[in-house]
Write an enzyme that holds these catalytic residues in place. Structure first.
Site, PDB file in Angstrom:
ATOM      1  CD  GLU A   1      -6.507  -3.327  -6.378  1.00 49.98           C
ATOM      2  OE1 GLU A   1      -6.998  -3.563  -5.265  1.00 49.98           O
ATOM      3  OE2 GLU A   1      -5.311  -3.029  -6.541  1.00 49.98           O
TER       4      GLU A   1
ATOM      5  CE  LYS B   1      -4.389   1.541   2.009  1.00 46.80           C
ATOM      6  NZ  LYS B   1      -5.090   1.704   0.738  1.00 46.80           N
TER       7      LYS B   1
HETATM    8  N1  PDD Z   1      -7.954   2.465  -0.487  1.00 43.19           N
HETATM    9  N2  PDD Z   1      -7.478  -1.565  -3.508  1.00 43.19           N
HETATM   10  C1  PDD Z   1      -6.919  -0.342  -3.565  1.00 43.19           C
HETATM   11  C2  PDD Z   1      -6.089   0.019  -4.754  1.00 43.19           C
HETATM   12  C3  PDD Z   1      -7.117   0.565  -2.512  1.00 43.19           C
HETATM   13  O1  PDD Z   1      -6.531   1.781  -2.567  1.00 43.19           O
HETATM   14  C4  PDD Z   1      -7.938   0.194  -1.416  1.00 43.19           C
HETATM   15  C5  PDD Z   1      -8.187   1.127  -0.259  1.00 43.19           C
HETATM   16  C6  PDD Z   1      -8.503  -1.095  -1.408  1.00 43.19           C
HETATM   17  C7  PDD Z   1      -9.362  -1.576  -0.273  1.00 43.19           C
HETATM   18  O2  PDD Z   1      -8.609  -1.759   0.886  1.00 43.19           O
HETATM   19  P1  PDD Z   1      -9.264  -1.643   2.345  1.00 43.19           P
HETATM   20  O3  PDD Z   1     -10.463  -2.506   2.334  1.00 43.19           O
HETATM   21  O4  PDD Z   1      -8.193  -2.164   3.260  1.00 43.19           O
HETATM   22  O5  PDD Z   1      -9.591  -0.195   2.542  1.00 43.19           O
HETATM   23  C8  PDD Z   1      -8.247  -1.944  -2.472  1.00 43.19           C
HETATM   24  C9  PDD Z   1      -8.086   3.453   0.578  1.00 43.19           C
HETATM   25  C10 PDD Z   1      -9.451   3.514   1.154  1.00 43.19           C
HETATM   26  C11 PDD Z   1      -7.582   4.791   0.072  1.00 43.19           C
HETATM   27  O6  PDD Z   1      -6.604   4.773  -0.678  1.00 43.19           O
HETATM   28  O7  PDD Z   1      -8.130   5.829   0.428  1.00 43.19           O
END
Ligand code: PDD
Length: 291
Positions: free
Chosen positions: A180, A147
């Site tokens: 995704e 991330k």
């Molecule tokens: N984004 N895939 C991507 C590319 C993401 O950036 C996110 C989350 C998710 C979902 O992950 P989670 O369920 O752990 O939030 C999947 C966050 C919300 C953001 O960048 O603001």
């Protein structure tokens, strides 16, 4: 009331909160982050988010600058100082400040730590209507499982979605498979009622919300498969939705110009959204000893 941010050990006015111009997060996107939901004064899935932060740091060989307990305390303090009851807390850790040079700096450079919190109302009205997804070519690097703040492709994708009045952009590979969303995980419900989301062994970020929904499926006896699905399969699906900390479960009722199902949020997405917080980890903000 003034917003407050945490920057490297200090609580500062948000408007005056800065990192150095040679912070590697700023110059190279050499930084990782987490977004955690705050719902009704409770922290949602803190353990999952902090585990993933630790993993992202370790994959990039960035020294974890703070213990889990210290992160927990600062997170609570930032949320408290900003009086956030419903919203998000944002955590970012960069490799630190060092004269610009692509190779990693010498040992001893301290990672930069920033935490902010903001109000955000649950997106219930949007979820009642459902949203549209537009498709974009998958053009990101292979390590989307980390991330990182290197989100330019995601920003361009979301901008396209916004310009087309859509809620999200879905990445589609050259061979027609959905990976995704630009900031969420993608799901479909097949005609046979099976939930499908891509396996988290590559090509996607392993969403914490996704993990909770998979656990819900097991507990509720809902059939699911973790596998790749194509855009064609999504067009034919009974339902589609996305999951993330900021969307929870958001029904997708149109992909590009194709209506999904009957064009309204489906029962499965609605049920999952309703039940989500009773299956997530919820920890009160004022009990740091519970972390
Ligand atoms: N984004 N895939 C991507 C590319 C993401 O950036 C996110 C989350 C998710 C979902 O992950 P989670 O369920 O752990 O939030 C999947 C966050 C919300 C953001 O960048 O603001």
């Amino acid at each position: 009331m003034s917003r407050i941010a945490y920057v490297n050990g200090q609580y500062e006015l948000h408007a005056d909160a800065f990192v150095h111009v040679e912070d590697r997060g700023y110059q190279f996107a050499d930084a990782v982050y987490e977004v955690c939901e705050i719902r009704n004064g409770l922290i949602v899935d803190e353990t999952g988010h902090m585990d993933r932060l630790g993993r992202s740091l370790s994959e990039l060989e960035i020294v974890n600058p703070m213990s889990r307990q210290a992160f927990g305390l600062v997170l609570r303090e930032v949320v408290r100082r900003n009086l956030v009851k419903d919203g998000i807390v944002y955590i970012q850790v960069s490799r630190g400040v060092s004269p610009r040079n692509h190779a990693f700096p010498p040992a001893g450079v301290r990672p930069s730590v920033v935490l902010t919190a903001k109000h955000m109302k649950p997106k219930n009205a949007a979820a009642q209507k459902g949203g549209k997804a537009v498709t974009v070519p998958e053009n990101r690097w292979e390590r989307v499982d980390i991330k990182t703040v290197g989100l330019l492709s995601n920003c361009i994708a979301k901008e396209k979605a916004t310009q087309e009045g859509a809620y999200e952009a879905w990445y589609v590979t050259d061979d027609g498979m959905v990976t995704e969303g630009s900031s969420s995980n993608a799901w479909i419900v097949t005609k046979d009622g099976v939930l499908v989301t891509r396996q988290a062994t590559g090509g996607i970020l392993k969403g914490i919300t996704r993990g909770v929904v998979l656990r819900m499926c097991k507990q509720m006896g809902q059939r699911f498969e973790e596998r790749a699905f194509s855009l064609e399969e999504a067009f034919e699906a009974r339902e589609a939705f996305v999951t993330s900390a900021t969307s929870i479960v958001m029904p997708i009722v149109q992909i590009d110009d194709r209506v999904i199902g009957n064009g309204h949020p489906g029962n499965t997405s609605i049920e999952l959204r309703k039940a989500f917080h009773s299956h997530a980890e919820l920890v009160p903000l004022h009990q740091p000893w519970q972390i």
